[in-house]
Structure formats: C-alpha cells, structure tokens
Scaffold this motif. Structure first.
Motif, short mmCIF file in Angstrom:
data_model
loop_
_atom_site.label_atom_id
_atom_site.label_comp_id
_atom_site.label_asym_id
_atom_site.label_seq_id
_atom_site.Cartn_x
_atom_site.Cartn_y
_atom_site.Cartn_z
N PHE A 1 49.60 123.17 -51.27
CA PHE A 1 49.02 124.32 -50.56
C PHE A 1 48.45 123.92 -49.20
O PHE A 1 48.60 124.63 -48.22
N ARG A 2 47.83 122.76 -49.12
CA ARG A 2 47.30 122.27 -47.84
C ARG A 2 48.44 122.05 -46.85
O ARG A 2 48.37 122.47 -45.70
N GLN A 3 49.51 121.41 -47.31
CA GLN A 3 50.66 121.15 -46.44
C GLN A 3 51.30 122.45 -45.97
O GLN A 3 51.72 122.56 -44.81
N MET A 4 51.35 123.44 -46.84
CA MET A 4 51.90 124.73 -46.45
C MET A 4 50.98 125.44 -45.44
O MET A 4 51.46 126.01 -44.46
N ASP A 5 49.68 125.38 -45.66
CA ASP A 5 48.72 125.99 -44.73
C ASP A 5 48.81 125.36 -43.35
O ASP A 5 48.64 126.04 -42.34
N GLU A 6 49.07 124.06 -43.29
CA GLU A 6 49.18 123.32 -42.02
C GLU A 6 50.58 123.41 -41.42
O GLU A 6 50.85 122.79 -40.39
N ASP A 7 51.48 124.17 -42.05
CA ASP A 7 52.88 124.32 -41.63
C ASP A 7 53.59 122.97 -41.58
O ASP A 7 54.44 122.73 -40.73
N GLU A 8 53.23 122.08 -42.51
CA GLU A 8 53.90 120.78 -42.62
C GLU A 8 55.12 120.89 -43.53
O GLU A 8 56.09 120.15 -43.36
N VAL A 9 55.07 121.79 -44.52
CA VAL A 9 56.19 122.01 -45.43
C VAL A 9 56.36 123.50 -45.68
O VAL A 9 55.41 124.28 -45.53
N ARG A 10 57.57 123.87 -46.03
CA ARG A 10 57.90 125.23 -46.44
C ARG A 10 58.74 125.13 -47.69
O ARG A 10 59.59 124.25 -47.81
N LEU A 11 58.52 126.05 -48.61
CA LEU A 11 59.35 126.10 -49.80
C LEU A 11 60.64 126.82 -49.44
O LEU A 11 60.61 127.92 -48.88
N GLY A 12 61.76 126.18 -49.75
CA GLY A 12 63.05 126.73 -49.36
C GLY A 12 63.73 127.55 -50.43
O GLY A 12 64.66 128.27 -50.15
N GLY A 13 63.32 127.45 -51.67
CA GLY A 13 63.94 128.20 -52.74
C GLY A 13 64.56 127.28 -53.77
O GLY A 13 64.49 126.06 -53.68
#
Length: 93
Positions: free
Chosen positions: A48-60
């Motif tokens: 969740f931290r990485q997603m909030d920082e736009d470091e990772v995105r879930l691709g599906g």
C-alpha cells in the motif's frame, strides 16, 4: 514433462530478477520509473505504501508477454521489458 523441465533455469531466474527499466523513458526522457505487479498479490502495508508513492501499480491477473513491466512517472507511458513503449489500447466509447 520431467521435474527438471519444470524448474526455472538458474540463468533465466537471474535474468528475471535483474530486469531493470531503460536508462530513460522512450517517450519523454525521464529517468523516474515505477513497476507493474502482475498476477495475484496479497496486499500488505508495504505494498500500500508503494502504491501510494506511485512506485508500483497492480496490473491484474492475466499475465502475458505483452504486459508492460514499468511505467514512466514523468509522462505515464507504459514500457515493455525490452525498453520500448507499450502499444496503446484503444477503448471503444
């Protein structure tokens, strides 16, 4: 298929682990990238931290050779493993 054929070759594993984004974005020249995570992932505080920082995105969940590995944090371009721009998918409206 033998068990040996099912085991990921050590050289292939090292190549997969060492995959890195290109030196610069082929669209805008930025050097800031984030990574896509494909497949199933169990969320935790770090994800969740990485997603909030736009470091990772879930691709599906559907994984293919055509999936982008990275995204440019400068212009939002999707980038393939080879360092090329991912083709845009037109959405019918």
């Amino acid at each position: 298929m033998s068990t040996d054929d099912q085991v990921l070759d050590e050289e292939d594993w090292e190549e997969e682990v060492e995959a890195e984004p290109p030196d610069k974005c082929p669209a805008c020249g930025s050097t800031r990238f984030g990574a896509y995570l494909w497949g199933h992932h169990s969320p935790d505080d770090e994800l969740f931290r990485q997603m909030d920082e736009d470091e990772v995105r879930l691709g599906g969940c559907v994984v293919s050779d055509e999936n982008a590995f990275w995204f440019c944090r400068g212009c939002d371009a999707d980038i393939l493993e080879e360092g090329w721009l991912a083709p845009s998918i037109a959405v019918a409206g």
